[in-house]
Motif scaffolding. Structure first.
Motif, short mmCIF file in Angstrom:
data_model
loop_
_atom_site.label_atom_id
_atom_site.label_comp_id
_atom_site.label_asym_id
_atom_site.label_seq_id
_atom_site.Cartn_x
_atom_site.Cartn_y
_atom_site.Cartn_z
N ALA A 307 18.14 -9.24 37.88
CA ALA A 307 17.41 -9.49 39.12
C ALA A 307 18.35 -9.33 40.31
O ALA A 307 19.55 -9.64 40.20
N PRO A 308 17.87 -8.85 41.46
CA PRO A 308 18.76 -8.56 42.59
C PRO A 308 19.39 -9.79 43.23
O PRO A 308 20.02 -9.68 44.28
N ILE A 309 19.27 -10.93 42.61
CA ILE A 309 19.81 -12.18 43.14
C ILE A 309 21.29 -12.07 43.44
O ILE A 309 21.78 -12.59 44.44
N ALA A 310 22.06 -11.40 42.56
CA ALA A 310 23.51 -11.31 42.74
C ALA A 310 23.97 -9.89 43.04
O ALA A 310 25.17 -9.64 43.05
N ALA A 311 23.04 -8.96 43.28
CA ALA A 311 23.37 -7.58 43.65
C ALA A 311 24.28 -6.93 42.61
O ALA A 311 25.29 -6.31 42.95
N LYS A 312 23.92 -7.03 41.34
CA LYS A 312 24.77 -6.51 40.28
C LYS A 312 24.23 -5.24 39.63
O LYS A 312 24.97 -4.57 38.89
N GLY A 313 22.97 -4.89 39.85
CA GLY A 313 22.33 -3.84 39.08
C GLY A 313 23.01 -2.49 39.17
O GLY A 313 23.28 -1.85 38.14
N MET A 314 23.28 -2.00 40.37
CA MET A 314 23.89 -0.68 40.50
C MET A 314 25.30 -0.67 39.92
O MET A 314 25.77 0.33 39.36
N ASN A 315 26.00 -1.78 40.04
CA ASN A 315 27.35 -1.88 39.49
C ASN A 315 27.33 -1.79 37.97
O ASN A 315 28.17 -1.12 37.36
N LEU A 316 26.37 -2.45 37.34
CA LEU A 316 26.26 -2.35 35.89
C LEU A 316 25.90 -0.93 35.46
O LEU A 316 26.40 -0.44 34.43
N ALA A 317 25.06 -0.26 36.23
CA ALA A 317 24.70 1.12 35.89
C ALA A 317 25.93 2.02 35.92
O ALA A 317 26.11 2.89 35.05
N LEU A 318 26.79 1.83 36.91
CA LEU A 318 28.00 2.63 37.00
C LEU A 318 28.97 2.30 35.87
O LEU A 318 29.61 3.19 35.30
N HIS A 319 29.07 1.02 35.53
CA HIS A 319 29.91 0.61 34.41
C HIS A 319 29.48 1.31 33.13
O HIS A 319 30.30 1.86 32.38
N ASP A 320 28.18 1.31 32.86
CA ASP A 320 27.66 2.01 31.68
C ASP A 320 28.03 3.49 31.73
O ASP A 320 28.46 4.08 30.73
N ALA A 321 27.83 4.12 32.89
CA ALA A 321 28.06 5.56 33.01
C ALA A 321 29.53 5.90 32.79
O ALA A 321 29.86 6.91 32.14
N PHE A 322 30.44 5.09 33.32
CA PHE A 322 31.86 5.33 33.10
C PHE A 322 32.19 5.30 31.61
O PHE A 322 32.86 6.19 31.08
N LEU A 323 31.72 4.24 30.94
CA LEU A 323 32.05 4.08 29.52
C LEU A 323 31.39 5.17 28.66
O LEU A 323 32.03 5.75 27.78
N LEU A 324 30.10 5.44 28.93
CA LEU A 324 29.40 6.42 28.13
C LEU A 324 29.94 7.82 28.39
O LEU A 324 30.10 8.63 27.45
N GLY A 325 30.23 8.13 29.64
CA GLY A 325 30.77 9.44 29.96
C GLY A 325 32.09 9.69 29.26
O GLY A 325 32.31 10.74 28.63
#
Length: 407
Positions: A307-325
């Protein structure tokens, strides 16, 4: 849903080592990582390029995420145009309290609206690095994910022809309602969901920011938030009942509530302006475990929603992309499967940390307006501790900024 094979009347098959479903921050970052390593991939997106470059979304980026983009040559515009935030402000009990998190940790936030980041990423992927991307595709379907010959089929929006793309891996980056998450076989993945029982009225105002940093207002009438998006546009949030109709919130009602909930001693009145967006977000979160099945790997909101309560969503998406890439490059160029084998586990550690912090922060934001005197009292105790205890302040700052990582 996944199926065993494409329709027999499908068009001639093409082949890419990786097919990425979804052109959001996760999918486009992943595509850029693959292209930088000379790995061919295809991105499929159901919307138009114009739509994804204008779709209003998040704007807060943690420093480690920006450094990860920078190391991959994906942050030039962000670093030139993004705002650097060093502190935030809490308003409660009629007073203002500045929280200087950079002074405590040496780290900061960047504010750079997601549409701008997506514009940068798609330009780099398609126009600079020559990546293949197809917009406006329809009826995307995933096939044979549990085999070593998966494929993806889709309908071309112009010709109406059905196409089949054979691949080694599928990266599902198409969000909560996309086909990738739906393709997980029943019983092979567990989805944990948490409903906060509140809504936020998300607003964009054609008005300059009224404060030099993010403001969080804890008020008996409900939470309110103020976040600068540009010198001319400000993002606001107002706590509201879940499922509320944005039409219930007139211009006058919105600004009356914002002035009341964000009012505090010594604070100037908010600069009002035309509301260019009103939508209600029902606060909920979910986590899919594991984040992969066979040759399908999920990333971003397809795998987890915070939930956007802590503004974490886009950061988690980038974390996933770095690791998966990095994991896909290692496998496809060196035959090293360690990254893919450990992908889900490595991602979920951060995911659950951010989920827990969002729940904690939700209680701080919404306890005062809960109507429960006990919750309101404990909320104020947490806030007093935050501004009275250096160790509590440091612990909060580290969670608020996100775990540092070298990506």
């Amino acid at each position: 849903m996944t199926s065993t094979s494409p329709h027999p009347n499908s068009g001639s098959a093409q082949r890419f080592p990786v097919v990425i479903v979804g052109a959001g921050p996760a999918g486009l970052t992943l595509g850029n990582i693959l292209r930088a390593a000379s790995v061919d991939c295809l991105v499929l997106e159901t919307e138009s390029r114009e739509f994804i470059e204008q779709r209003p979304r998040a704007g807060v980026l943690e420093e480690w995420a920006v450094r990860g983009l920078e190391r991959r040559g994906l942050a030039d515009n962000l670093l030139a145009r993004g705002q650097v935030h060093n502190e935030c402000e809490f308003r409660f009990a009629g007073e203002r309290y500045r929280f200087e998190y950079t002074e405590l940790t040496g780290h900061h936030h960047f504010v750079y609206p997601q549409p701008l980041l997506v514009t940068d990423l798609v330009r780099e992927y398609a126009d600079v690095r020559g990546g293949e991307i197809r917009f406006g595709v329809r009826d995307v379907a995933l096939h044979d994910l549990d085999s070593d010959r998966p494929s993806v089929s889709y309908t071309d929006p112009e010709s109406g022809q059905r196409h089949v793309v054979r691949c080694d891996f599928v990266a599902g980056c198409d969000g909560a309602r996309g086909v990738s998450r739906a393709a997980l076989p029943p019983g092979r993945a567990h989805v944990s969901r948490y409903d906060y029982g509140i809504g936020w009225l998300a607003l964009l105002a054609e008005a300059p920011p009224s404060n030099d940093c993010v403001v969080f207002g804890m008020h008996p009438r409900g939470f309110a938030g103020h976040m600068a998006r540009s010198p001319e546009v400000t993002r606001y949030y107002l706590e509201c009942p879940p499922g509320d109709d944005p039409a219930n919130w007139s211009h006058e009602r919105v600004w009356t509530e914002l002035q009341e909930r964000l009012g505090a001693a010594g604070a100037p009145r908010l600069t009002e302006g035309r509301l260019i967006e009103k939508r209600v977000l029902d606060m909920h979160s979910y986590v899919v475990e594991p984040m992969g099945f066979g040759r399908l790997f999920l990333a971003g909101d397809a795998a987890h929603l915070t939930a956007p309560i802590a503004a974490k969503g886009m950061n988690l998406a980038l974390h996933d992309a770095f690791l998966l890439g990095d994991a896909l490059v290692a496998f496809l160029t060196k035959g090293d499967s360690a990254g893919l084998d450990g992908y889900s586990r490595a991602c979920l550690g951060r995911v659950w940390d951010y989920q827990e912090f969002s729940q904690w922060l939700s209680e701080v934001y919404h306890g005062t307006s809960s109507g429960d005197p006990h919750r309101a009292g404990t909320t104020l105790a947490r806030l007093r501790r935050l501004f009275g205890s250096p160790s509590a302040a440091l612990a909060f700052a580290e969670q608020y900024l996100g775990k540092s990582a070298d990506y």
